[in-house]
Design a protein around this motif. Structure first.
Motif, mmCIF file in Angstrom:
data_model
loop_
_atom_site.group_PDB
_atom_site.id
_atom_site.type_symbol
_atom_site.label_atom_id
_atom_site.label_comp_id
_atom_site.label_asym_id
_atom_site.label_seq_id
_atom_site.Cartn_x
_atom_site.Cartn_y
_atom_site.Cartn_z
ATOM 1 N N ALA A 104 0.808 -1.216 0.000
ATOM 2 C CA ALA A 104 0.000 0.000 0.000
ATOM 3 C C ALA A 104 0.842 1.267 0.000
ATOM 4 N N ALA A 105 2.111 1.189 0.376
ATOM 5 C CA ALA A 105 3.011 2.345 0.443
ATOM 6 C C ALA A 105 2.383 3.484 1.248
ATOM 7 N N GLU A 106 1.724 3.131 2.353
ATOM 8 C CA GLU A 106 1.029 4.136 3.160
ATOM 9 C C GLU A 106 2.037 4.999 3.899
ATOM 10 N N ARG A 107 1.660 6.283 4.125
ATOM 11 C CA ARG A 107 2.579 7.205 4.765
ATOM 12 C C ARG A 107 1.997 7.756 6.054
ATOM 13 N N THR A 108 2.917 8.090 6.991
ATOM 14 C CA THR A 108 2.571 8.742 8.249
ATOM 15 C C THR A 108 3.446 9.981 8.359
ATOM 16 N N PHE A 109 2.842 11.116 8.754
ATOM 17 C CA PHE A 109 3.570 12.376 8.774
ATOM 18 C C PHE A 109 3.910 12.803 10.202
ATOM 19 N N LEU A 110 5.122 13.292 10.387
ATOM 20 C CA LEU A 110 5.527 14.024 11.581
ATOM 21 C C LEU A 110 5.783 15.450 11.113
ATOM 22 N N THR A 111 4.994 16.404 11.608
ATOM 23 C CA THR A 111 4.933 17.729 10.991
ATOM 24 C C THR A 111 5.387 18.828 11.926
ATOM 25 N N ASP A 112 6.355 19.614 11.461
ATOM 26 C CA ASP A 112 6.735 20.874 12.093
ATOM 27 C C ASP A 112 6.489 21.951 11.047
ATOM 28 N N SER A 113 5.391 22.683 11.200
ATOM 29 C CA SER A 113 4.952 23.587 10.130
ATOM 30 C C SER A 113 5.837 24.811 9.967
ATOM 31 N N GLY A 114 6.636 25.159 10.975
ATOM 32 C CA GLY A 114 7.607 26.234 10.840
ATOM 33 C C GLY A 114 7.016 27.536 10.334
ATOM 34 N N ALA A 115 7.684 28.143 9.357
ATOM 35 C CA ALA A 115 7.286 29.460 8.862
ATOM 36 C C ALA A 115 5.896 29.462 8.249
#
Length: 314
Positions: A104-115
């Motif tokens: 499935a090549a599923e993705r999980t995000f760890l997000t630092d939105s910054g600017a």
């Protein structure tokens, strides 16, 4: 509405894509292939719209000084006209994309939105709308106070000029924190909503995808719900009018597939396609996207200065 340019307002970030096989191994190493790539939902949408034939695509975003030139170069290479506001106090946002390389090549995000979280009405100019037929807003704008203010400012300006406004809710995780009622109040007046299956369910409390899309179309003139390998639903006036099949693909990385759909969909609308035909274009772009690493389309000359390394378990 047909003709005119597409203006996208949204996030520009740096993606660190780590492709691993099977579950992560807590407390030790997991072998991965790691790529550093330009990304961001708003930026990806703009690039895919240009890739799918929209001749005039513009992007307003906010980045840090350390990578502003790189992001501008990468957007230009994709055929986008960027207006990047350089933040004097924050670095460009970074998203770590953990991609399981199983089927499935599923993705999980760890997000630092910054600017990107600091984008504000002061970054806006009505002149950005000169010649624009459609304004697209990334849902990530809704997750900061200044971003919400910009959504109101930009949408009101677009409607005053007769341009239609679309929005992608962007993140089921952040949307759950914001709350469905608050989201619906913030985006009142948006002409086209492009949620994922999970986002549509969160916004309506309905588990059936068709019922969720139909319910949302009571709040928005047009709803196009993106269902990945199950295609898309087109809904108006409280009813699903079309079920658009997905295009077969062998997934490598699902990062940016929804952005690809949105960009191609908007490009097709601007050339005069109806919603169903435009959604079919979106499905084709989504299939192309999942077979690539990262959230951007290919360019005729690959200028992306990617960093790739393999991490091995010791």
């Amino acid at each position: 509405m047909t003709g005119g340019a597409l203006l996208v307002v949204g996030d520009v970030v740096t993606d660190v894509v780590a492709r691993h096989r099977g579950p992560l191994s807590p407390g030790t190493d997991t072998a991965s292939l790691i790529h550093t790539l330009p990304g961001g939902a708003g930026a990806n949408v703009a690039c895919w719209a240009a890739h799918r034939g929209c001749p005039d695509v513009r992007l307003l975003g906010r980045v840090g000084a350390e990578s502003a030139a790189w992001h501008e170069r990468e957007l230009t290479a994709c055929g986008v006209r960027p207006r990047l506001v350089v933040d004097p106090h924050a670095v460009t946002g970074t998203v770590i994309c953990l991609v399981d390389t199983d089927a499935a090549a599923e993705r999980t995000f760890l997000t630092d939105s910054g600017a990107s979280l600091r984008i504000a009405p002061d970054d806006w100019s009505d002149a950005l709308l000169d010649g624009v037929g459609r304004l697209h807003l990334s849902g990530y704008l809704l997750f900061s106070r200044t971003g919400r203010d910009l959504v109101r400012t930009a949408a009101a300006s677009a409607h005053a000029r007769g341009a239609q406004v679309s929005l992608d809710p962007a993140s089921a995780g952040f949307l759950a924190e914001l709350g469905a009622d608050r989201f619906l109040a913030l985006v009142e007046g948006v002409d086209v909503l492009l949620p994922s299956r999970d986002e549509a369910g969160l916004l309506t409390g309905l588990s059936d995808p068709a019922q969720a899309a139909a319910e949302l179309s009571r709040h928005f003139p047009l709803v196009v719900a993106k269902h990945g390998p199950d295609g898309a639903l087109v809904a108006r006036g409280g009813a699903v009018l079309a079920r658009v099949p997905a295009v077969a693909a062998t997934p490598t990385d699902t990062t940016g597939a929804g952005d690809a759909f949105t960009g191609a969909f908007l490009a097709a609308l601007l050339t005069g396609a109806d919603a169903e035909a435009a959604a079919a274009e979106g499905c084709r772009a989504g299939a192309e996207a999942v077979e690539r690493v990262g959230g951007r389309p290919p360019t005729s000359v690959d200028t992306t200065a990617t960093t790739t390394r393999s991490a091995h378990v010791h």
